[in-house]
Design a protein around this motif. Structure first.
Motif, mmCIF file in Angstrom:
data_model
loop_
_atom_site.group_PDB
_atom_site.id
_atom_site.type_symbol
_atom_site.label_atom_id
_atom_site.label_comp_id
_atom_site.label_asym_id
_atom_site.label_seq_id
_atom_site.Cartn_x
_atom_site.Cartn_y
_atom_site.Cartn_z
ATOM 1 N N THR A 13 2.529 1.710 -3.428
ATOM 2 C CA THR A 13 1.561 2.188 -4.422
ATOM 3 C C THR A 13 1.231 3.662 -4.201
ATOM 4 O O THR A 13 1.174 4.449 -5.156
ATOM 5 N N MET A 14 1.027 4.049 -2.948
ATOM 6 C CA MET A 14 0.720 5.448 -2.645
ATOM 7 C C MET A 14 1.893 6.347 -3.017
ATOM 8 O O MET A 14 1.692 7.440 -3.578
ATOM 9 N N ALA A 22 0.835 -1.214 0.000
ATOM 10 C CA ALA A 22 0.000 0.000 0.000
ATOM 11 C C ALA A 22 0.859 1.250 0.000
ATOM 12 O O ALA A 22 0.607 2.189 -0.766
ATOM 13 N N HIS A 49 -3.710 10.804 4.539
ATOM 14 C CA HIS A 49 -4.135 10.449 3.182
ATOM 15 C C HIS A 49 -4.066 8.930 2.975
ATOM 16 O O HIS A 49 -3.376 8.459 2.076
ATOM 17 N N THR A 71 2.425 10.144 1.909
ATOM 18 C CA THR A 71 2.319 8.690 2.109
ATOM 19 C C THR A 71 2.342 8.328 3.582
ATOM 20 O O THR A 71 1.555 7.497 4.048
ATOM 21 N N CYS A 106 -4.956 5.155 1.718
ATOM 22 C CA CYS A 106 -5.625 4.600 0.540
ATOM 23 C C CYS A 106 -6.603 3.505 0.994
ATOM 24 O O CYS A 106 -6.707 3.194 2.187
ATOM 25 N N GLN A 107 -7.286 2.904 0.039
ATOM 26 C CA GLN A 107 -8.266 1.859 0.362
ATOM 27 C C GLN A 107 -7.575 0.644 0.973
ATOM 28 O O GLN A 107 -8.098 0.027 1.886
ATOM 29 N N ASP A 167 1.965 6.771 -6.779
ATOM 30 C CA ASP A 167 0.853 7.621 -7.229
ATOM 31 C C ASP A 167 1.078 9.091 -6.884
ATOM 32 O O ASP A 167 0.859 9.982 -7.716
ATOM 33 N N TYR A 168 1.496 9.369 -5.645
ATOM 34 C CA TYR A 168 1.706 10.754 -5.231
ATOM 35 C C TYR A 168 2.920 11.362 -5.934
ATOM 36 O O TYR A 168 2.956 12.567 -6.184
#
Length: 124
Positions: free
Chosen positions: A32-33, A29, A55, A50, A57-58, A36-37
């Motif tokens: 991935t964050m 997770a 913030h 992160t 994520c799911q 993305d950021y």
């Protein structure tokens, strides 16, 4: 080949038992964050978003809920009270005051004979 496969499954089982699967999912997770950021902002801002906790994520929510459910499912530890039974004190007989007898030691060296006392037998 079989031994390597068995060791791999033992390692996976140990990680599962110790709760390592949550750490693996949380790492996925965060990675991935971060990716993305980093595509939207600079790397320092991406790292800050992160790991600040504001913030999530799911997958972060799923990991958090899973850990909480796992902690609820764990059985409460019950401590069994053990009543110890102690034996009565043992009475030993008193030590006797008998005189001690030691071997005598010769202070003068004795003569040691290494040759046989009788002559050896002769062959005919």
């Amino acid at each position: 080949m079989f031994h390597r496969l068995a060791k791999f499954f033992i390692l996976v089982a140990a990680v599962q038992i110790l709760g390592g699967h949550w750490a693996v999912l949380q790492t996925v997770a965060w990675t991935t964050m971060l990716v993305d950021y980093a595509q939207q902002d600079s790397l320092t801002v991406a790292v800050a978003k992160t790991f600040d906790g504001a913030h999530p994520c799911q997958l972060c929510h799923t990991v958090k809920e899973g850990r909480q459910e796992e902690q609820k499912k764990q059985a409460p530890t019950t401590i069994a009270k053990l009543d110890a039974v102690l034996a009565s004190a043992i009475q030993l007989p008193l030590r006797s005051e008998a005189p001690r007898v030691f071997f005598s030691v010769a202070l003068q060296p004795r003569e040691v004979v290494l040759s046989p006392l009788t002559p050896p037998p002769r062959r005919a």
